[in-house]
Design a protein around this motif. Structure first.
Motif, short mmCIF file in Angstrom:
data_model
loop_
_atom_site.label_atom_id
_atom_site.label_comp_id
_atom_site.label_asym_id
_atom_site.label_seq_id
_atom_site.Cartn_x
_atom_site.Cartn_y
_atom_site.Cartn_z
N THR A 184 -2.14 -4.18 23.27
CA THR A 184 -2.09 -5.12 22.15
C THR A 184 -1.60 -4.43 20.88
O THR A 184 -0.44 -4.56 20.51
CB THR A 184 -3.46 -5.77 21.91
N ALA A 185 -2.47 -3.68 20.20
CA ALA A 185 -2.09 -3.06 18.93
C ALA A 185 -0.89 -2.14 19.10
O ALA A 185 0.12 -2.24 18.37
CB ALA A 185 -3.28 -2.29 18.35
N LEU A 186 -0.96 -1.23 20.06
CA LEU A 186 0.14 -0.28 20.26
C LEU A 186 1.39 -0.98 20.77
O LEU A 186 2.49 -0.81 20.22
CB LEU A 186 -0.30 0.80 21.24
N ALA A 187 1.25 -1.79 21.83
CA ALA A 187 2.42 -2.39 22.46
C ALA A 187 3.13 -3.38 21.54
O ALA A 187 4.35 -3.36 21.41
CB ALA A 187 2.01 -3.08 23.76
N TYR A 188 2.37 -4.27 20.90
CA TYR A 188 3.02 -5.26 20.03
C TYR A 188 3.63 -4.59 18.80
O TYR A 188 4.69 -5.01 18.32
CB TYR A 188 2.03 -6.34 19.60
N GLY A 189 2.96 -3.55 18.27
CA GLY A 189 3.54 -2.83 17.15
C GLY A 189 4.88 -2.22 17.52
O GLY A 189 5.86 -2.31 16.77
N LEU A 190 4.95 -1.58 18.70
CA LEU A 190 6.21 -0.99 19.16
C LEU A 190 7.26 -2.07 19.43
O LEU A 190 8.44 -1.90 19.09
CB LEU A 190 5.96 -0.18 20.43
N PHE A 191 6.83 -3.17 20.03
CA PHE A 191 7.78 -4.23 20.38
C PHE A 191 8.44 -4.83 19.15
O PHE A 191 9.66 -4.96 19.08
CB PHE A 191 7.05 -5.32 21.18
N PHE A 192 7.63 -5.19 18.15
CA PHE A 192 8.20 -5.80 16.96
C PHE A 192 9.05 -4.80 16.17
O PHE A 192 10.04 -5.19 15.55
CB PHE A 192 7.10 -6.37 16.08
N ALA A 193 8.66 -3.52 16.19
CA ALA A 193 9.50 -2.52 15.53
C ALA A 193 10.84 -2.40 16.23
O ALA A 193 11.90 -2.34 15.59
CB ALA A 193 8.78 -1.17 15.52
#
Length: 316
Positions: free
Chosen positions: A239-248
């Motif tokens: 969640t926090a890690l994956a979505y942060g990387l995805f949106f970046a």
């Protein structure tokens, strides 16, 4: 106004790929929470959003130098935040509901197989993204590979397939919304930066709270401690890690390419099923996995050759 250099395309592809790999572990964890923690798909998604939002907000505000902290801008696009939060909530609840009906592997394969088609069609119609020959080839190969992966043993359920398609549609909407900045149709404050992603999780959690309270919001059942630890993992990594990387990564990678690259998710889910859950893959499924990897590689090479998405659009 300060301009910062755009994220390199290669790093954006790595970010999106890492997000897909992390998401591949989320389905199995969510299914474990349903069984061991006796939590509904709504409750699992609610806690996933609460933990993810807390972590992302902490990173955003603690990691930002004091001198650079800005007062809240009244022009912040709360409509974008609400839209992202709603689409993420619908996508996740439908995904975990599909898993409950059809199992981790099949639900993931259907959802992720349909998603590139929704993103490609929406990107062309709404954002004006042109599909290159490489993109068309990559999407076609990815869908074919996933069809081969889904052609093996598994529990097919019409309800599960319907939930998976709904999850894919909401996920595609989220991808298109967060990538709208490249078309110039979203304002600067609506861009999917760290704080916007975090507040989108808050919005999604608020929307889900009444539904979660109406059922059961706290883990119970056979192993509450294991369920609590699993919730922590689900909120941190997928969640926090994956979505942060995805949106970046979406800042420089086109929506269609991102939708294909994150098809690493069903590959990871399949590997977890084989290694940890004792599932078996047929030769057809192995060939489908190889075709899927080839599609991801093809799209990645095409994106690197094309250069940064939205180059020259004045992105800050």
């Amino acid at each position: 106004m300060t301009h910062v250099p755009a994220l390199p395309v290669r790093r954006g592809l790595i970010f999106v790929s890492a997000a897909g790999i992390a998401w591949g572990t989320g389905g199995a964890v969510g299914d474990f929470l349903r069984r061991a923690g006796d939590l509904s798909p709504v409750a699992v998604t609610f806690w996933r959003f609460v933990i993810g939002a807390a972590l992302l907000l902490g990173v955003t505000f603690i990691g930002r130098p004091a001198g650079s902290r800005r007062a809240a801008d009244p022009r912040r696009s709360w409509r974008m935040i609400l839209a992202l939060g709603t689409t993420m909530a619908v996508s996740q609840v439908a995904y975990f509901a599909a898993i409950a009906e059809s199992g981790v592997a099949l639900a993931t394969m259907i959802a992720m197989g349909v998603n590139p088609l929704f993103v490609a069609a929406g990107g062309r119609l709404l954002l004006g993204e042109r599909l290159s020959r490489a993109a068309k080839t990559g999407v076609g190969a990815a869908v074919a590979g996933l069809a081969m992966l889904a052609g093996g043993p598994g529990e097919f359920s019409a309800a599960g397939a319907g939930y998976a398609v709904l999850s894919a549609a909401a996920y595609a909407a989220m991808t298109l919304l967060s990538g709208a900045k490249r078309s110039g149709r979203a304002d600067r404050e609506g861009e999917a930066r760290g704080d916007t992603v975090a507040w989108s999780f808050v919005a999604g959690a608020v929307c889900l709270l009444p539904l979660a309270l109406a059922d059961r919001v706290l883990p119970s059942g056979g192993d509450p401690l294991a369920a609590t630890l699993s919730l922590a993992y689900l909120g941190i990594v997928p969640t926090a890690l994956a979505y942060g990387l995805f949106f970046a990564g979406l800042g420089v990678v086109s929506g269609t390419t991102a939708a294909v690259v994150v098809l690493l998710e069903p590959l990871v889910a399949g590997a977890i099923g084989v290694i940890l859950l004792g599932e078996h893959l047929t030769p057809l499924q192995l060939a489908g996995g190889a075709l899927l990897m080839a599609a991801v590689y093809r799209l990645g090479r095409a994106e690197l050759a094309a250069g940064p998405a939205g180059e020259g659009d004045g992105r800050a």
